[in-house]
Design a protein around this motif. Structure first.
Motif, PDB file in Angstrom:
ATOM      1  N   GLN A 192      77.907  33.413 -34.312  1.00  0.00           N
ATOM      2  CA  GLN A 192      76.958  34.453 -34.665  1.00  0.00           C
ATOM      3  C   GLN A 192      77.290  35.714 -33.864  1.00  0.00           C
ATOM      4  N   VAL A 193      77.330  36.829 -34.555  1.00  0.00           N
ATOM      5  CA  VAL A 193      77.656  38.079 -33.901  1.00  0.00           C
ATOM      6  C   VAL A 193      76.465  38.574 -33.115  1.00  0.00           C
ATOM      7  N   GLN A 194      76.726  38.990 -31.897  1.00  0.00           N
ATOM      8  CA  GLN A 194      75.680  39.579 -31.076  1.00  0.00           C
ATOM      9  C   GLN A 194      76.182  40.850 -30.421  1.00  0.00           C
ATOM     10  N   LEU A 195      75.290  41.820 -30.374  1.00  0.00           N
ATOM     11  CA  LEU A 195      75.526  43.042 -29.621  1.00  0.00           C
ATOM     12  C   LEU A 195      74.380  43.156 -28.639  1.00  0.00           C
ATOM     13  N   VAL A 196      74.671  43.156 -27.368  1.00  0.00           N
ATOM     14  CA  VAL A 196      73.634  43.154 -26.349  1.00  0.00           C
ATOM     15  C   VAL A 196      73.790  44.383 -25.469  1.00  0.00           C
ATOM     16  N   GLU A 197      72.775  45.232 -25.532  1.00  0.00           N
ATOM     17  CA  GLU A 197      72.786  46.460 -24.739  1.00  0.00           C
ATOM     18  C   GLU A 197      72.159  46.222 -23.370  1.00  0.00           C
ATOM     19  N   SER A 198      72.601  46.995 -22.415  1.00  0.00           N
ATOM     20  CA  SER A 198      72.006  46.974 -21.075  1.00  0.00           C
ATOM     21  C   SER A 198      72.208  48.338 -20.430  1.00  0.00           C
ATOM     22  N   GLY A 199      71.491  48.563 -19.336  1.00  0.00           N
ATOM     23  CA  GLY A 199      71.681  49.792 -18.575  1.00  0.00           C
ATOM     24  C   GLY A 199      70.595  50.838 -18.763  1.00  0.00           C
ATOM     25  N   GLY A 200      69.653  50.582 -19.654  1.00  0.00           N
ATOM     26  CA  GLY A 200      68.566  51.534 -19.834  1.00  0.00           C
ATOM     27  C   GLY A 200      67.609  51.515 -18.655  1.00  0.00           C
ATOM     28  N   GLY A 201      66.668  52.451 -18.685  1.00  0.00           N
ATOM     29  CA  GLY A 201      65.693  52.503 -17.614  1.00  0.00           C
ATOM     30  C   GLY A 201      65.052  53.863 -17.529  1.00  0.00           C
ATOM     31  N   LEU A 202      64.378  54.091 -16.420  1.00  0.00           N
ATOM     32  CA  LEU A 202      63.693  55.346 -16.155  1.00  0.00           C
ATOM     33  C   LEU A 202      64.574  56.212 -15.262  1.00  0.00           C
ATOM     34  N   VAL A 203      64.755  57.454 -15.656  1.00  0.00           N
ATOM     35  CA  VAL A 203      65.580  58.368 -14.880  1.00  0.00           C
ATOM     36  C   VAL A 203      64.925  59.748 -14.904  1.00  0.00           C
ATOM     37  N   GLN A 204      65.111  60.486 -13.855  1.00  0.00           N
ATOM     38  CA  GLN A 204      64.558  61.839 -13.789  1.00  0.00           C
ATOM     39  C   GLN A 204      65.406  62.821 -14.597  1.00  0.00           C
ATOM     40  N   PRO A 205      64.798  63.885 -15.069  1.00  0.00           N
ATOM     41  CA  PRO A 205      65.590  64.919 -15.766  1.00  0.00           C
ATOM     42  C   PRO A 205      66.765  65.385 -14.909  1.00  0.00           C
ATOM     43  N   GLY A 206      67.908  65.535 -15.555  1.00  0.00           N
ATOM     44  CA  GLY A 206      69.124  65.891 -14.842  1.00  0.00           C
ATOM     45  C   GLY A 206      69.912  64.709 -14.336  1.00  0.00           C
ATOM     46  N   GLY A 207      69.330  63.524 -14.432  1.00  0.00           N
ATOM     47  CA  GLY A 207      69.994  62.332 -13.944  1.00  0.00           C
ATOM     48  C   GLY A 207      70.983  61.743 -14.938  1.00  0.00           C
ATOM     49  N   SER A 208      71.533  60.605 -14.562  1.00  0.00           N
ATOM     50  CA  SER A 208      72.558  59.944 -15.369  1.00  0.00           C
ATOM     51  C   SER A 208      72.229  58.470 -15.557  1.00  0.00           C
ATOM     52  N   LEU A 209      72.709  57.947 -16.647  1.00  0.00           N
ATOM     53  CA  LEU A 209      72.648  56.513 -16.925  1.00  0.00           C
ATOM     54  C   LEU A 209      73.926  56.109 -17.639  1.00  0.00           C
ATOM     55  N   ARG A 210      74.313  54.881 -17.422  1.00  0.00           N
ATOM     56  CA  ARG A 210      75.445  54.316 -18.164  1.00  0.00           C
ATOM     57  C   ARG A 210      74.960  53.113 -18.932  1.00  0.00           C
ATOM     58  N   LEU A 211      75.032  53.207 -20.234  1.00  0.00           N
ATOM     59  CA  LEU A 211      74.672  52.086 -21.089  1.00  0.00           C
ATOM     60  C   LEU A 211      75.909  51.250 -21.397  1.00  0.00           C
ATOM     61  N   SER A 212      75.690  49.958 -21.493  1.00  0.00           N
ATOM     62  CA  SER A 212      76.766  49.034 -21.835  1.00  0.00           C
ATOM     63  C   SER A 212      76.359  48.214 -23.045  1.00  0.00           C
ATOM     64  N   CYS A 213      77.331  47.856 -23.831  1.00  0.00           N
ATOM     65  CA  CYS A 213      77.109  46.992 -24.989  1.00  0.00           C
ATOM     66  C   CYS A 213      78.153  45.894 -24.947  1.00  0.00           C
ATOM     67  N   ALA A 214      77.690  44.660 -24.850  1.00  0.00           N
ATOM     68  CA  ALA A 214      78.566  43.497 -24.866  1.00  0.00           C
ATOM     69  C   ALA A 214      78.576  42.922 -26.275  1.00  0.00           C
ATOM     70  N   ALA A 215      79.760  42.777 -26.834  1.00  0.00           N
ATOM     71  CA  ALA A 215      79.900  42.319 -28.213  1.00  0.00           C
ATOM     72  C   ALA A 215      80.524  40.938 -28.253  1.00  0.00           C
ATOM     73  N   SER A 216      79.849  40.039 -28.922  1.00  0.00           N
ATOM     74  CA  SER A 216      80.436  38.724 -29.168  1.00  0.00           C
ATOM     75  C   SER A 216      80.851  38.707 -30.623  1.00  0.00           C
ATOM     76  N   VAL A 217      81.965  39.319 -30.896  1.00  0.00           N
ATOM     77  CA  VAL A 217      82.417  39.457 -32.281  1.00  0.00           C
ATOM     78  C   VAL A 217      83.917  39.265 -32.328  1.00  0.00           C
ATOM     79  N   PHE A 218      84.359  38.510 -33.301  1.00  0.00           N
ATOM     80  CA  PHE A 218      85.787  38.274 -33.465  1.00  0.00           C
ATOM     81  C   PHE A 218      86.477  39.571 -33.844  1.00  0.00           C
ATOM     82  N   ALA A 219      87.661  39.801 -33.321  1.00  0.00           N
ATOM     83  CA  ALA A 219      88.451  40.984 -33.654  1.00  0.00           C
ATOM     84  C   ALA A 219      87.705  42.270 -33.337  1.00  0.00           C
ATOM     85  N   PHE A 220      87.074  42.312 -32.200  1.00  0.00           N
ATOM     86  CA  PHE A 220      86.307  43.488 -31.769  1.00  0.00           C
ATOM     87  C   PHE A 220      87.153  44.748 -31.854  1.00  0.00           C
TER      88      PHE A 220
END
Length: 112
Positions: free
Chosen positions: A1-29
């Motif tokens: 079964q294909v899954q896409l799982v995001e992570s890295g979200g959250g609360l940040v102040q204006p002007g700040g930074s975040l890095r989102l990640s997506c882990a894919a369990s998919v054949f031939a990504f």
């Protein structure tokens, strides 16, 4: 079964930074173009960024204006969204997308 799982979200102040990640369990990504979308409260889902199979020539939504970068690691089956200079209007649920599948999303809140 294909899954896409995001992570890295959250609360940040204006002007700040975040890095989102997506882990894919998919054949031939490496054969799939991947993308990040977002849905702001009361709005429709919109493209944030997409990246080709090779990682070249990414596409960005008009609101990005050089603040975000998208990258991928085909060996790890990961897609990343680096977001800098975040604004309150970037508050949204961010989704990872492959041609056929969506992740469940990760909440990003930009607030002081």
């Amino acid at each position: 079964q294909v899954q896409l799982v995001e992570s890295g979200g959250g609360l940040v102040q204006p002007g700040g930074s975040l890095r989102l990640s997506c882990a894919a369990s998919v054949f031939a990504f490496s054969a799939y173009e991947m993308g990040w979308y977002r849905q702001r409260p009361g709005e429709e889902r919109e493209l944030v960024a997409s990246i080709s199979t090779s990682g070249e020539s990414p596409t960005f939504g008009p609101f990005v204006k050089g603040r975000f970068t998208i990258s991928r690691d085909n060996a790890l089956k990961m897609v990343y969204l680096q977001m800098n200079s975040l604004k309150p209007e970037d508050t949204a649920v961010y989704y990872c997308k492959s041609p056929l599948y969506w992740g469940r999303g990760t909440q990003v809140t930009v607030s002081s």
